[in-house]
Scaffold this active site. Sequence first.
Site: not given
Length: 461
Positions: A168-170
């Site tokens: 995921g990005c975070y």
Amino acid sequence: AYEFHERLVGSEMCIRDSHYSCIGATGYVCGEVLRMMVNHHEGELVNVLDTYGVGDAISTHHPALRGFYDQVIMDLTEENVRETAKKSDVIMIQVPSGDVAKWAEIVLAEDCAIIDIGADIRFRDVDVWEKWYGQKHPDAKMTHDAVYCIPEVMRDLAKGKKLIANPGCYPTASTLGLQPMLKTGHIVENTIVIDAKSGYTGAGRRPALNKLLTEAENNFCAYALGGGHRHTPEIEQNIAYITGKDLMKPETWQYINFQPHLLPQVRGIEVTIYATCDKDFTNEEVYELYKDFYKDEPFVKVFPASLPVQTKWVYGTNFCEMTPTFDARTHRLIVSSVIDNIGKGAAGQAIQNMNLTNTYLGLVFPSLISGTAIFLMRQYFMTLPKDYREAATLDGCSDMGFLFHIAVPLSIPTISSLAVYLFVQIYNQYFWPMLVTNEDSMRTIQLGISYLVDADVVNYG
């Protein structure tokens, strides 16, 4: 373009031609994958599939791709996925939660790699996924067997594998910002706080009231308050991996506070990480620690406390840039880490993982061929009658004269590859860092070059 994979003494891995396809064609991530792949000269797009926009040209939904791709969006059916998998080396997929397993089963049956850009196979323990995503997982064995990969953290796990979970990005920005200090063992358990902010593309392309310009402009807010964001356990799993804990025993993982916010901008993520340490550092010490840790990672850039990173610096790139600092008064590490949420946070990292699934012996291959051919030719040449050998030599050379005229041309691939490799090393070590610290130069580079591939691979157009 030149691609070099795996900085190892004595062997060098290199990307071969890759036939790839995308499922979820109309989404932001697919558009970004295709934009970045324009400069990946060894990649060839096979098909794009979706349940939306079927029959449209891909450029209808991603106008910036006009003139680069002429594929028409195919319907997402079992037959079309099967035929696409037969023609592809890898398929990158982004579909709603819970839907990946049925498509992955078809793809894997055709010996094609698949990279899930969603979250369906990110957790080794299926119970963690079911708890946080609120549904029964359709294939517990698949999520257990998949390889989760942030290349700068666990690239060795993904090399040559067929089933990859894209992070995921975070979690990408957070994990990379924590990794160097976690490796030292000086972070006190259960003290990590991550204050995160993302642009609106992180919420996908589907229309929603809070993403309207009149609602989002000049506005800033938290969401998923109370520790309920689904990226929380993913970051905790990454911390467990880095600190050597059992990924199948989440009860042993350390807890974090993770709080996301929506930024009034299109793309970009900034996470500010706080963690108590059992030892004091100076700003200079943590800067040197981080810089040394990531010195061989071309997609991670570290800056001193005097240069706080900005989301604009990584816009449209596959970079993660960070400024690590230390507050001696509170004994806390404070790191600001930025990425482009649909670049390094999704599409760029998917391409890195694609390259990891699809490699073959590069520099070592021409070296092996050259050496073997020279040895065999010499053995054959020395078995010939003396008059033949004398006739083959030139200018009164010894019996090795003929060998010399074979060895030189056979060595050309190795010498050429080595020369390019040295050029790339010098470019990456000295020229590129000078450019990325100059904002005007960086903006020009972002417009004109996709500097992307596996962190072990340099691909520039």
